[in-house]
Motif scaffolding. Structure first.
Motif, mmCIF file in Angstrom:
data_model
loop_
_atom_site.group_PDB
_atom_site.id
_atom_site.type_symbol
_atom_site.label_atom_id
_atom_site.label_comp_id
_atom_site.label_asym_id
_atom_site.label_seq_id
_atom_site.Cartn_x
_atom_site.Cartn_y
_atom_site.Cartn_z
ATOM 1 N N UNK A 36 0.815 -1.214 0.000
ATOM 2 C CA UNK A 36 0.000 0.000 0.000
ATOM 3 C C UNK A 36 0.857 1.276 0.000
ATOM 4 N N UNK A 37 0.390 2.286 -0.734
ATOM 5 C CA UNK A 37 0.988 3.624 -0.738
ATOM 6 C C UNK A 37 -0.034 4.634 -0.231
ATOM 7 N N UNK A 38 0.465 5.754 0.286
ATOM 8 C CA UNK A 38 -0.408 6.830 0.723
ATOM 9 C C UNK A 38 0.077 8.158 0.137
ATOM 10 N N UNK A 39 -0.821 9.131 0.076
ATOM 11 C CA UNK A 39 -0.477 10.453 -0.459
ATOM 12 C C UNK A 39 -1.413 11.501 0.114
ATOM 13 N N UNK A 83 -1.319 3.804 -7.518
ATOM 14 C CA UNK A 83 -0.816 5.134 -7.156
ATOM 15 C C UNK A 83 -0.585 5.955 -8.412
ATOM 16 N N UNK A 84 0.106 5.367 -9.393
ATOM 17 C CA UNK A 84 0.418 6.082 -10.625
ATOM 18 C C UNK A 84 -0.834 6.348 -11.453
ATOM 19 N N UNK A 85 -1.790 5.400 -11.425
ATOM 20 C CA UNK A 85 -3.043 5.580 -12.152
ATOM 21 C C UNK A 85 -4.042 6.458 -11.406
ATOM 22 N N UNK A 86 -3.680 6.894 -10.181
ATOM 23 C CA UNK A 86 -4.521 7.777 -9.363
ATOM 24 C C UNK A 86 -5.864 7.108 -9.020
ATOM 25 N N UNK A 87 -5.785 5.856 -8.551
ATOM 26 C CA UNK A 87 -6.980 5.098 -8.198
ATOM 27 C C UNK A 87 -6.935 4.711 -6.717
ATOM 28 N N UNK A 88 -7.324 5.615 -5.815
ATOM 29 C CA UNK A 88 -7.295 5.285 -4.378
ATOM 30 C C UNK A 88 -8.419 4.332 -3.999
ATOM 31 N N UNK A 127 -6.288 12.495 3.067
ATOM 32 C CA UNK A 127 -5.233 11.550 2.713
ATOM 33 C C UNK A 127 -5.847 10.451 1.856
ATOM 34 N N UNK A 128 -5.084 9.996 0.863
ATOM 35 C CA UNK A 128 -5.533 8.940 -0.044
ATOM 36 C C UNK A 128 -4.637 7.713 0.095
ATOM 37 N N UNK A 129 -5.247 6.535 -0.041
ATOM 38 C CA UNK A 129 -4.507 5.280 0.027
ATOM 39 C C UNK A 129 -4.700 4.495 -1.264
ATOM 40 N N UNK A 130 -3.617 3.836 -1.703
ATOM 41 C CA UNK A 130 -3.617 3.073 -2.951
ATOM 42 C C UNK A 130 -3.112 1.657 -2.656
ATOM 43 N N UNK A 131 -3.738 0.654 -3.253
ATOM 44 C CA UNK A 131 -3.395 -0.728 -2.938
ATOM 45 C C UNK A 131 -1.970 -1.084 -3.345
ATOM 46 N N UNK A 132 -1.458 -0.468 -4.408
ATOM 47 C CA UNK A 132 -0.113 -0.786 -4.882
ATOM 48 C C UNK A 132 0.431 0.367 -5.718
#
Length: 409
Positions: A170-173, A193-198, A184-189
């Motif tokens: 998981x990544x966060x931003x 993250x790069x596709x901007x799909x939290x 805050x947004x969280x991304x599974x991988x």
């Protein structure tokens, strides 16, 4: 020479990931509108796939390797090319869906390859049997932030420093054009993250609004600086509970050199959770404090000789504070270290490059031994090398989660 090869490999892996993501977008378009495709578009797509195939061969040569991972990737791309050959003849939607599934499979292979690379790059993740940092890689730039604007200069990104089960990738931003922390947004991988799909977008209520950019995520918990009253705040996403603490001795006068409102700076390393701040009593010199993660109280603190307004940021590694300052228009320098175990400090000089002029967040993540920088709106990270030849320091009091497949004790 070997370190140089690994840096080159990391750069090529980043290129490969970007190409896979770009091709995935194009496959999704074909999936949604199969009738809109034409021979020219399919031919262009085939050329791009062949370029990826060439990159795989280049990666093999760069490592002089014929591992099962690379061979598998090569076979998958070959199958995809064959599938597109049929697609050119039939324009069959089912084949488009098949190609998309194959892309998903190759993305999984990419993640496995990245995991193997991580083990090669840092085989001692989770261990403090070293004598400190000796080298920082060149900046690895992922892309512009999820808002697609360079005006969002305040913010941060990275991975959970103590990830819970099934959240290891998981990544966060979080970012804003001002110095406030609103969400805050969280991304599974990495791909999402790069596709901007939290998968989660959490908005912080006004009563718990934050300020500054020196926040982190640890054990599925966001740690940040509260706006009013100024203090420490955490929000646990598992329990959905906020909690705050005030440190009366902390001064609101002293911030970092290039950004205001950075009063408290959270950090995490192999030994736990930390926060740094300056005091009026010490005339702006930095204090390092260890935080008890359960009680959210300070267990112990240390006074340093480091004048906070003269530096850009700090981070912790294995109980050692590292301070960073600007050298010139392109380079930063890790110039100071303070060991909380020995209470000794010393001047050092480890240079590394910035991608853009200013950065508002720089933190070390013990789960992958990388530095994560939020650099004028861009996601940037760095690999670190440690001195394993000198006399080793003691092991951390607890190890990282042993069930994580990408961690090697």
């Amino acid at each position: 020479m070997e370190l140089g090869k690994l840096e080159d490999y990391e750069s090529k892996m980043t290129q490969y990931a970007e190409k896979i993501i770009e091709l995935t977008r194009e496959i999704e378009i074909l999936e949604k509108k199969p009738d809109a495709s034409n021979d020219a578009a399919l031919e262009a797509l085939e050329v791009k796939i062949k370029q990826v195939e060439a990159l795989i061969k280049e990666l093999q040569l760069s490592l002089k390797s014929s591992t099962a991972v690379f061979e598998s990737l090569h076979r998958e791309v070959t199958v995809m090319i064959g599938t597109l050959d049929q697609l050119e003849k039939t324009h069959d939607k089912n084949l488009v869906l098949l190609t998309r599934r194959e892309y998903i499979r190759i993305q999984m292979e990419l993640e496995e390859c990245e995991r193997r690379h991580q083990e090669l790059f840092n085989p001692n993740i989770g261990s403090c049997v070293h004598a400190g940092i000796i080298k920082v890689s060149k900046p690895i730039v992922s892309q512009l932030n999820a808002h697609l604007t360079t005006s969002y200069i305040y913010g941060g990104w990275g991975k959970d420093s103590k990830p819970i089960r099934d959240r290891e990738s998981m990544y966060w931003f979080s970012a804003d054009s001002g110095s406030y922390i609103n969400d805050i947004r969280f991304y599974t991988n990495y791909k999402n993250l790069v596709l901007r799909r939290p998968f989660l977008h959490h908005t912080i209520p006004n009563d718990w609004r934050g300020i500054g950019s020196n926040y982190i995520v640890r054990d599925n918990t966001l740690y940040y600086q509260n706006y009013s009253p100024l203090g420490l705040t955490k929000y646990n996403f598992t329990s959905a509970r906020y909690e705050s603490r005030v440190i009366p001795a902390a001064s609101q006068t002293f911030s970092y050199a290039k950004f205001s409102h950075q009063i408290f700076d959270f950090a995490a390393d192999e030994t736990g959770l930390w926060v740094t701040f300056a005091t009026d009593e010490s005339n702006g010199k930095m204090v390092v404090a260890k935080i008890n993660e359960e009680s959210f109280g300070i267990e112990e603190q240390w006074q340093t000789s480091l004048y906070k307004p003269s530096i850009n940021n700090v981070f912790m590694v294995c109980g050692v504070l590292y301070a960073v300052r600007t050298v010139d228009i392109q380079n930063e320098e890790i110039f100071f270290m303070f060991d909380t175990k020995t209470k000794q400090e010393k001047q050092i000089s480890i240079l590394f490059e910035r991608f853009q002029d200013k950065y508002s967040n720089l933190d070390y993540n013990p789960a992958d031994q990388k530095l994560y920088m939020y650099n004028d709106g861009y996601y940037v990270n760095y690999h670190l090398w440690f001195n394993h030849t000198a006399e080793a320091t003691a092991e951390p009091p607890f190890a990282l989660n042993k069930t994580e497949p990408n961690l090697k004790m």
